[in-house]
Design a protein around this motif. Sequence first.
Motif, PDB file in Angstrom:
ATOM      1  N   PHE A   1      -2.100 -18.819   5.692  1.00 62.69           N
ATOM      2  CA  PHE A   1      -0.863 -18.144   5.401  1.00 62.69           C
ATOM      3  C   PHE A   1       0.045 -18.666   4.507  1.00 62.69           C
TER       4      PHE A   1
ATOM      5  N   GLN B   1      -1.546 -17.669   1.123  1.00 63.37           N
ATOM      6  CA  GLN B   1      -1.167 -16.192   1.226  1.00 63.37           C
ATOM      7  C   GLN B   1       0.240 -15.968   0.487  1.00 63.37           C
ATOM      8  N   PHE B   2       1.123 -16.911   0.944  1.00 67.30           N
ATOM      9  CA  PHE B   2       2.617 -16.965   0.417  1.00 67.30           C
ATOM     10  C   PHE B   2       2.408 -17.422  -1.098  1.00 67.30           C
TER      11      PHE B   2
ATOM     12  N   LEU C   1       0.168 -17.133  -3.129  1.00 64.99           N
ATOM     13  CA  LEU C   1      -0.442 -15.897  -3.824  1.00 64.99           C
ATOM     14  C   LEU C   1       0.628 -14.868  -4.121  1.00 64.99           C
TER      15      LEU C   1
ATOM     16  N   LEU D   1       9.612 -14.318   0.437  1.00 63.84           N
ATOM     17  CA  LEU D   1       8.889 -13.447  -0.343  1.00 63.84           C
ATOM     18  C   LEU D   1       9.488 -12.105  -0.754  1.00 63.84           C
TER      19      LEU D   1
ATOM     20  N   PHE E   1      -4.436 -10.684   6.920  1.00 63.43           N
ATOM     21  CA  PHE E   1      -4.164 -10.993   5.461  1.00 63.43           C
ATOM     22  C   PHE E   1      -3.802  -9.662   4.714  1.00 63.43           C
TER      23      PHE E   1
END
Lengths: 538, 370
Positions: A458, A461-462, A464, B130, B276
């Motif tokens: 994760f 992914q963060f 990314l 994010l 994901f």
Amino acid sequence: MGFLQKILRGFAKGRRDPWHEKYDIEKRQEKLQQMKLSKKLQANIDLIEKITGSSSDLIIRKFRIGATVDAAIVCLDGMIKEAVIDEMLHSLIVESIRDRWLRKLDISAANVLNDLLPVHDVVEADNLADLFDHISIGDTCVLIDGQSTALLCDSKGKTSRAISEPATEQTLRGPRDSFVEDLRTNTSLIRHRIRVPHLWFEEIQIGRLTRTKVEMVYIKGLANEGLIKEVRDRLNRIDTGSILESGFIEEFIEDQPLSIFPTVMETERPDKVCACLVEGRVAILTQGTPYALLVPTELVMMLQSPDDYYEKFPLAAFTRIMRIGAFLTAMMVPGLYVAVVTFHPELMPTNLLIRIAAAREGVPFPVLVEVLILDGLFELLREAGVRLPMAIGQALSIVGALIIGDAAIRAGIVAPSVVIVIALTAIASFVTPIFSLGIAVRLVRFIFTIAGAVLGIFGIQFVLLLLAVHLCSLRSFGVPYLTPVAPFVLRDMKDNILRLWHWKLPTRPKFLGQRDVQREDPSYSVRPDPSQRSREGG
Amino acid sequence: MKQPEEKINNRQLFIILFMIRSTVLMSFLPVLTSADALQDAWVAAVISFFPVALLLYLICRTVQGYPDMTAVDYMQNLLGRWVGKVVSAFLIFVFLHMAAAEGRIYAAVITIDFLTETPLVFVLGTVLVLGAVAAHAGIEVIGRCADLVMPVFFIILLGSLLISTPLFADGLSNLEPVLARGFGPPLRASVVPTGAAARFLVLTMLTRTLNQPRKVLRISMASFTLSTIMLIIASLVVVVVLGPHKGARTVFPLFTMIRTIQLSEFLERVEIFAIFAWAFGTFIGVSVLLYCATKGLSQLLGLRTYRPLIGPVFLFVLTNANHTWRDLFQLRTFYHPDLYGPWVLLVFLLTVGLPYAVHVLRGSRSDHVR
């Protein structure tokens, strides 16, 4: 007596030449811009000597034209072609006597220019700034007594090295020439390939001290006028002391100076520049460097190599996909390894997990430290390899890769699996064709590794997604950096991740906004019309 | 200097709507629908199509009447200055609340299933950061990000649904008996997927940024239809593979279902790929919601740019997400039809029904005058 000495010293001080003592560089440049040539030859010569400090390479040769009028040539040794100067002097000294005797010629600047100078390119100037501008690139200045105009004759001697193979962008197939340091040679390499008069070169001088010549290259009528204007404006806005390499310009004109990703592409291959020009892009050539700049640039462009266009379609498509895979590998694999081993061992097949665990038995560091040590070592080796001569470089890589790697495993400092991961990453990182993108990937890799150690997959992914937001927000001269993937442009995907056959690429990239989008006849087919074939076959 | 208007195109809106609709459904919803409906969860999914389609129609019709305005502007235009402001503020709160819920669900999945030692607020922080970063970059960048992650999102989700097909043969009997208890339970169960369509309220803020606002109804309907098909498939697959009762009890049934899949000998626990992909959707959802909220707030406060508001709004949502629900079970309770139904009904009546009614009345009156 003391009083008298004081007065004399005061006079001497007053007479001290400001060009020698007082003026700093700003002032000198400013004065130079204002200075006009006088009608007296000796005064002009004195001024030139004063300003240049009678530099050791300054040549001033006095003579008489037609045996009557005093004149002099001024040039810089090492920049000129001696034969041109000799011929000029012969004409000015010997021929002028005959001409004057035969035709009663009046020795004025205009007459000398028209009748006596056997040089193809002559410019007149009445100020010292222009004069120094020209002699500093190898021209010769003719000064005539009684005339306030100098004649600046082209007498450049080429000091450029020979055209050789590109050092950083090698291909298996395709042209072997690359740009050199000389600007004119470089422009000729482009002219040889694109033979239309609409190929325009625009010269701009940048740098207050270096006065570097920079050429903007584009195809008029094809490149978007807005783009041309934007490039011209950005180049004209540059106000700096010196431009020694195109890297200086790159930093001045890029859209996002804070990003580590290059938004201006550099290349030393003329074929690459021409390919971009015919797509409607603009190239920027700089005197003194073999690296040209190309704008606008997208990320995908930097993962493409000229080979892709010279090889057949399926092979080219395969290598391109492989290159994109290598780009992702070089960026993420160490991070993924750290994440999986630290947080998600369940993702690995049991046998593999047992093997990795067994190999890590007794290793004193956590995986993150192991990976960072080896990755850092690899970066060190690479940097050392660039600086060393080729012969020693090989020895270094053997010592680095084989001996240190092997010894580290034997000593139990790192696990063999980490060595495999870093080796894979290293190989993949060399696949990226553009060096500046490679550097960005190296930096991002460390961030991925640390994120993998903090939050596992994760974390990866963060980073990314952060990277995706960053790349999506980048623009290169108004063109989104990730085009044609994001924003998605289906028409431009034909030459992106894959490259289709050349005859399947009828249009130029849409986002560049060229004025002529059609590249070739869309109705073209590789197989001729059957009716025609039967006729030909008879 | 006036900043150039940010624009997204139809395809990007399609993707954004699809992703924000699918994410909650994928992680959480089959359990909610099947809680009441058991083996008829898929019927609930089908039923929910109709009210949501109506809702979309109402939103789009209202918005199309004011193509160069956002909700904050046209609410004040329609309902009067003060009432309009209050309703807009409520709408902004709804956006923030949904962003908080979305972030909380993501963080819950991660901390319960994978990073059991990591504090919840830390994971929550990453997803909200994010979203905030993307919202700060603007709707154009969010649109491009959607373009970028959509293929991965779609392929992984579709793939994880498709690879379960070998398990189908054994479990088909789980779907029987169909509608054994009549239409009552599926109807009640369809409240939650209908309510989850509150995310489509972002249309009230995004339509103005569209290249072609005229097509907004067509695009959103297409996007919604696709996501409904995914929802129906997901409900079917969960019930077939896990059985109606286990499917109803499990917290994240879809991920549990994917976990039961073993690819060949060596690849297990593939649900991490689904998570994901789902995180991509959550990211797009949170960023769009934060963008809409801050953009609306800046208009409400009369600010020229919304960007300085991102920081405070981020902190507000983070606190909200962390403290509104004590644990996952309270969050589940919130999504229960008895609680969630009245709440979304209020939301829809105030932010969609009321403006639409005034719009129609005003439109017909002006027709009459003409």
